[in-house]
Every structure is written in structure tokens, then in C-alpha cells.
Design an enzyme around this catalytic site. Structure first.
Site, PDB file in Angstrom:
ATOM      1  N   GLN A  97      87.173 126.206 143.839  1.00  0.00           N
ATOM      2  CA  GLN A  97      86.700 125.130 144.721  1.00  0.00           C
ATOM      3  C   GLN A  97      85.236 125.318 145.120  1.00  0.00           C
ATOM      4  OE1 GLN A  97      89.761 126.310 147.585  1.00  0.00           O
ATOM      5  NE2 GLN A  97      88.327 125.953 149.252  1.00  0.00           N
ATOM      6  N   TYR A 161      87.107 136.764 143.881  1.00  0.00           N
ATOM      7  CA  TYR A 161      88.483 137.236 144.117  1.00  0.00           C
ATOM      8  C   TYR A 161      88.676 138.591 143.460  1.00  0.00           C
ATOM      9  CZ  TYR A 161      93.629 137.088 144.201  1.00  0.00           C
ATOM     10  OH  TYR A 161      94.958 137.377 144.400  1.00  0.00           O
ATOM     11  N   VAL A 194     102.834 134.511 140.905  1.00  0.00           N
ATOM     12  CA  VAL A 194     103.928 133.980 141.702  1.00  0.00           C
ATOM     13  C   VAL A 194     103.666 132.529 142.131  1.00  0.00           C
ATOM     14  CG1 VAL A 194     105.386 134.395 143.716  1.00  0.00           C
ATOM     15  CG2 VAL A 194     104.216 136.326 142.632  1.00  0.00           C
TER      16      VAL A 194
HETATM   17  N1  LIG Z   1     100.474 134.056 144.130  1.00  0.00           N
HETATM   18  C1  LIG Z   1     100.076 134.887 143.168  1.00  0.00           C
HETATM   19  O1  LIG Z   1     100.292 134.649 141.974  1.00  0.00           O
HETATM   20  C2  LIG Z   1      99.377 136.176 143.531  1.00  0.00           C
HETATM   21  C3  LIG Z   1      99.057 137.067 142.485  1.00  0.00           C
HETATM   22  C4  LIG Z   1      98.437 138.278 142.790  1.00  0.00           C
HETATM   23  C5  LIG Z   1      98.161 138.575 144.129  1.00  0.00           C
HETATM   24  N2  LIG Z   1      98.472 137.689 145.107  1.00  0.00           N
HETATM   25  C6  LIG Z   1      98.153 138.072 146.485  1.00  0.00           C
HETATM   26  O2  LIG Z   1      99.309 137.904 147.292  1.00  0.00           O
HETATM   27  C7  LIG Z   1      98.917 137.626 148.647  1.00  0.00           C
HETATM   28  C8  LIG Z   1      99.612 136.370 149.137  1.00  0.00           C
HETATM   29  O3  LIG Z   1      99.276 135.309 148.266  1.00  0.00           O
HETATM   30  P1  LIG Z   1     100.029 133.906 148.251  1.00  0.00           P
HETATM   31  O4  LIG Z   1     100.169 133.547 146.824  1.00  0.00           O
HETATM   32  O5  LIG Z   1     101.190 133.925 149.157  1.00  0.00           O
HETATM   33  O6  LIG Z   1      98.860 132.982 148.868  1.00  0.00           O
HETATM   34  P2  LIG Z   1      98.907 131.667 149.759  1.00  0.00           P
HETATM   35  O7  LIG Z   1     100.137 130.904 149.508  1.00  0.00           O
HETATM   36  O8  LIG Z   1      97.572 131.013 149.543  1.00  0.00           O
HETATM   37  O9  LIG Z   1      98.964 132.249 151.252  1.00  0.00           O
HETATM   38  C9  LIG Z   1      97.869 132.947 151.765  1.00  0.00           C
HETATM   39  C10 LIG Z   1      98.166 133.332 153.195  1.00  0.00           C
HETATM   40  O10 LIG Z   1      97.009 134.031 153.711  1.00  0.00           O
HETATM   41  C11 LIG Z   1      96.679 133.440 154.958  1.00  0.00           C
HETATM   42  N3  LIG Z   1      95.283 133.620 155.347  1.00  0.00           N
HETATM   43  C12 LIG Z   1      94.167 133.275 154.673  1.00  0.00           C
HETATM   44  N4  LIG Z   1      93.078 133.564 155.408  1.00  0.00           N
HETATM   45  C13 LIG Z   1      93.518 134.116 156.566  1.00  0.00           C
HETATM   46  C14 LIG Z   1      92.886 134.620 157.732  1.00  0.00           C
HETATM   47  N5  LIG Z   1      91.555 134.602 157.872  1.00  0.00           N
HETATM   48  N6  LIG Z   1      93.659 135.151 158.717  1.00  0.00           N
HETATM   49  C15 LIG Z   1      94.991 135.169 158.589  1.00  0.00           C
HETATM   50  N7  LIG Z   1      95.664 134.669 157.540  1.00  0.00           N
HETATM   51  C16 LIG Z   1      94.923 134.151 156.533  1.00  0.00           C
HETATM   52  C17 LIG Z   1      97.047 131.965 154.790  1.00  0.00           C
HETATM   53  O11 LIG Z   1      97.076 131.326 156.036  1.00  0.00           O
HETATM   54  P3  LIG Z   1      96.814 129.715 156.195  1.00  0.00           P
HETATM   55  O12 LIG Z   1      98.112 129.053 155.907  1.00  0.00           O
HETATM   56  O13 LIG Z   1      96.357 129.573 157.611  1.00  0.00           O
HETATM   57  O14 LIG Z   1      95.753 129.341 155.194  1.00  0.00           O
HETATM   58  C18 LIG Z   1      98.390 132.114 154.107  1.00  0.00           C
HETATM   59  O15 LIG Z   1      99.378 132.429 155.053  1.00  0.00           O
HETATM   60  C19 LIG Z   1      97.397 137.522 148.625  1.00  0.00           C
HETATM   61  O16 LIG Z   1      96.837 138.756 149.004  1.00  0.00           O
HETATM   62  C20 LIG Z   1      97.099 137.233 147.165  1.00  0.00           C
HETATM   63  O17 LIG Z   1      95.789 137.617 146.805  1.00  0.00           O
HETATM   64  C21 LIG Z   1      99.074 136.502 144.841  1.00  0.00           C
END
Ligand SMILES: NC(=O)c1ccc[n+]([C@@H]2O[C@H](COP(=O)([O-])OP(=O)(O)OC[C@H]3O[C@@H](n4cnc5c(N)ncnc54)[C@H](OP(=O)(O)O)[C@@H]3O)[C@@H](O)[C@H]2O)c1
Length: 238
Positions: A97, A161, A194
Site C-alpha cells: 500500500q 516487512y 495463514v
Molecule cells: N498471516 C500470515 O500469513 C503471517 C505469516 C507470517 C507471519 N505473520 C505474523 O503473524 C502476526 C499476526 O499476523 P496476522 O496475519 O494475524 O495479521 P493481521 O490479521 O493483520 O492482524 C494484525 C494485528 O496486529 C495489530 N496491530 C497492528 N499495529 C498495532 C499496534 N500499533 N498496536 C497494537 N496492535 C497492533 C492489529 O490491530 P488492528 O486491528 O488495530 O489493526 C491486529 O490485531 C504478525 O506478527 C505477522 O507478521 C503472519
């Protein structure tokens, strides 16, 4: 006030992997403090899990704020007097973005914003909460990282990232090193790709599959791994 029940904090607990990790830890008998930067969203998420009969409360935490991190620590100190588990899950992925996908177009502001949440955020929250673990010589800290941050397999794209997750892995190593000899274990985990808002609908894993190793690391027995990087319960390269 103190309680015998194990207390866990999950950052970014309102959706995605953080929400599912909160559910799975609560199912294992933990009292979960589901944190969310938006108070109302966090409350709604906690209520969903409470409706499933789980012991989950919400608390507002913006990981980019030092005072917010300190407030959380003070709340836990007053309510429970200790902390057992910290899942540093909150993160942002804004390269596309922000037009920062290629390193040749990456904006320093995008890198700063990403590092502020994904790296400094973990530093702030961990610094604030670790005294609640040190006081009881027990703690499990899980830093939710990504294969995108692996130096051995570093590809292109997702520049800020990737950099943030490599730096997060460095934090894991440094925390683990400084806590060596204590019963506070610190590890990084890659959840795989995921289906969440971040991962998108094409991702092969469900959130439940994604949090499996996160929860395993959060519940390691004494003497378990520390300073490691895991996927599917197996060590992976940095
Ligand atoms: N999904 C994947 O495929 C994947 C793969 C590898 C690693 N990961 C890692 O897994 C973790 C969770 O990812 P996800 O897929 O669940 O992502 P997601 O659905 O985008 O959720 C991200 C979460 O982080 C919160 N967040 C962002 N900025 C914040 C801040 N300043 N203070 C507090 N909370 C904040 C968001 O809150 P808001 O709702 O307020 O925005 C949301 O609850 C991350 O560390 C990501 O890098 C994910």
C-alpha cells in the site's frame, strides 16, 4: 492480588493469529489478557471468547506507545502481580500500500513506521512486562516472526516487512542471551502462510494451524528451547 492461574498477554489479539492464539491459550487454562489498540474492538473480541466459556479479558495496548505499554504492566501488577506468557504478535505489513515493495522504491518513512510497530513495539512491550516474569523466575516470550525475515533465504519484495522481521529475530537472540540461566524462555516463530487479513484468502493455513507452534512455545516445559526460531515445532534457519 495474585492468582495461581497462569496469565498470558497477547498483542494484537483482536483479530487474526492473535485472536486465535488467545482462544487456544484460554482453552489450555490460561487467563488471557487480549490486548488491542482499539479498546472497543478488543472488548468485542474478548466477549466473543467469553461467550465460548473462556477466561479472557481485554485491555487496550498500542505497541507504538511507551506509556500504553507501561499502563498495561501496571494493570497486570495490580490485578495479578505476575505474568507468565507474552505473545508479541502485533505487526503491520504495509509495503504494497505504501508503494515500497521494491527496495529501489522503498520509502524511509515506510521503514520507520514498520520498524516502530514490528520491532520497537516488541522492545517496548517486552521491556515493560519482563519484570513481572523476572519476579517469579518464570516466563515464556514468543515473538511472532516470519520466514520473510530469514537471512538464509532472503528474497526481494516486502522490503520493510522483511527487514523488520530480521531485526525482530535479533531481538529474540539478544533477549534470550540476556535471560540465559533464568526460567524465562524467548523464541521466534514463523506461523506459515495463514488466512488472515494480513495473509489473505489464498493462504493455505487456517488460523488454528498457524497458532499451533506459537502456543507450543508459549507452554514449553522448564528447560525448553530458548533463543530459537521455529516453524511447525522444528528449528529453522535464521
Ligand atoms: N498471516 C500470515 O500469513 C503471517 C505469516 C507470517 C507471519 N505473520 C505474523 O503473524 C502476526 C499476526 O499476523 P496476522 O496475519 O494475524 O495479521 P493481521 O490479521 O493483520 O492482524 C494484525 C494485528 O496486529 C495489530 N496491530 C497492528 N499495529 C498495532 C499496534 N500499533 N498496536 C497494537 N496492535 C497492533 C492489529 O490491530 P488492528 O486491528 O488495530 O489493526 C491486529 O490485531 C504478525 O506478527 C505477522 O507478521 C503472519
Amino acid at each position: 492480588m495474585s492468582t495461581a492461574k497462569k496469565i498470558a498477554v497477547v498483542t494484537g489479539g483482536n483479530r487474526g493469529l492473535g485472536f486465535e492464539a488467545s482462544r487456544q491459550l484460554a482453552k489450555q487454562g490460561y487467563k488471557v489478557i487480549l490486548t488491542s489498540r482499539d479498546e472497543a474492538t478488543g472488548k468485542g473480541a474478548a466477549e466473543k471468547l467469553q461467550a465460548e466459556g473462556l477466561d479472557v479479558i481485554s485491555y487496550s495496548l498500542d505497541v507504538t506507545s511507551e506509556s500504553s505499554s507501561r499502563n498495561l504492566a501496571e494493570f497486570i501488577r495490580q490485578q495479578f502481580g505476575k505474568l507468565d506468557v507474552l505473545i508479541n504478535n502485533a505487526a503491520i505489513f504495509i509495503d504494497a500500500q505504501a508503494g515500497s515493495t521494491s527496495i529501489f522504491h522503498t520509502k524511509i518513512e515506510t521503514l520507520q513506521q514498520t520498524i516502530d510497530t514490528n520491532v520497537y513495539g516488541v522492545l517496548r512491550v517486552t521491556q515493560a512486562l519482563v519484570p513481572l516474569m523476572k519476579a517469579q523466575n518464570y516466563g515464556r516470550i514468543v515473538n511472532v516472526s516470519s520466514g520473510a525475515g530469514q537471512l538464509t533465504d532472503m528474497g526481494s519484495g516486502m522490503t520493510t516487512y522483511r527487514i523488520s522481521k530480521t531485526a525482530l529475530n535479533a531481538l529474540t537472540r539478544i533477549f534470550a542471551s540476556e535471560l540465559h540461566g533464568t526460567n524465562i524462555l524467548v523464541n521466534s516463530v514463523c506461523p506459515g502462510w495463514v488466512k488472515t487479513d494480513m495473509g489473505g484468502q489464498d493462504a493455505p493455513r487456517t488460523p488454528e494451524e498457524g497458532v499451533e507452534t506459537i502456543v507450543w512455545l508459549a507452554t514449553l516445559a522448564d528447560g525448553g528451547a530458548t533463543g530459537g526460531f521455529f516453524r511447525d515445532r522444528l528449528p529453522i534457519d535464521w
